[in-house]
Design an enzyme around this catalytic site. Sequence first.
Site, PDB file in Angstrom:
ATOM      1  N   ASP A 247       0.660  -1.108   0.128  1.00 23.86           N
ATOM      2  CA  ASP A 247      -0.030  -0.095  -0.035  1.00 23.86           C
ATOM      3  C   ASP A 247       0.908   1.219  -0.008  1.00 23.86           C
ATOM      4  O   ASP A 247       1.967   1.320  -0.957  1.00 23.86           O
ATOM      5  CB  ASP A 247      -1.113  -0.170   1.114  1.00 23.86           C
TER       6      ASP A 247
ATOM      7  N   HIS B  61      -7.462  -6.348  -0.702  1.00 19.74           N
ATOM      8  CA  HIS B  61      -6.087  -5.414  -0.357  1.00 19.74           C
ATOM      9  C   HIS B  61      -5.081  -5.770   0.589  1.00 19.74           C
ATOM     10  O   HIS B  61      -4.103  -5.410   0.481  1.00 19.74           O
ATOM     11  CB  HIS B  61      -6.768  -4.227  -0.001  1.00 19.74           C
TER      12      HIS B  61
END
Length: 314
Positions: A108, A290
């Site tokens: 991320d 994610h």
Amino acid sequence: MSTLPNFPRPSLISVNGVTLEVFEAGQENAGNPIVLCHGWPEHAFSWRHQIPALAAAGYHVIAPNQRGYGNSSRPGEVTDYDIKHLTEDLTALLNHYGYQDATFVGHDWGAMVVWGLTLLHPERVKRVINLALPYQARTEKPWIEFMEEFLGSDHYFVHFNRQPGVADAVLNENTSQFLRNMFRKNVPAAQPEPGMMMINLARAKVPLGEPLMSDNELAVFVSAFEETGFTASINWYRNLDRNWHILADADPIIRQPALMIYGDHDLIPKSENLTEFVPNVDVVSLDCGHWVQQEMPEETTAVFLNWLESPDAG
């Protein structure tokens, strides 16, 4: 936190004008460093599944809470969180240990920092492993301006920049609920709601999908953000246009061996032109969302180790 299984006790290390809280394992493997860079809104604890396996495989594992997170420093100026500061923290950390270069792993926002580090300080990066966020090529106009045009003013990147303090306050008021709602897996696909996604998440009474982690694990993240608040970490977003300018003169090509790991159900789109900018990249997709290394920890660790041992990794 140090009483949790398989998680090292932290050291506080002064580098680049700040103090970083650093979790280490495999010190006996000095000379073979791998640096793990967490994302938002996270903590070095997000690597808890990978750290023991990497140490056992012969790596000196270094997992910092980056500036703004955990017990690391939280400088007061927004500009203290630009890509120059964030990457120089990492090069200074290498200097602290006496390393010329290391393998860097990012998830991320951590991936954004690792891509930026490789552009600004290529001689300090031996190999790159990034999760969730592919290389972001510079757009014709600064990133927030570009996003505002295409994604609108409610997109959280834009909102964080255009309405400073608004989201921070809502997240701070709802820390536990926000993180509980954020850290989910197998979330059903749905049309986006009106409003700003992160504020909606913070206010939602009922989480979607399934919990990503145990209550004890979630408590590590909650207690960290209850202590720090969210502003310092959101300030990373508030430097995207500044970063666009800082990276203007950098050679945009990543020449190091690289591994990109996607979650097939992540909302972040896969790159359509990754090999243009990262020619020596291998790509792996996992059947997850994610939070790749926390959703599929064993599979992620296996992908790391298989690639690191392969001829492609250099």
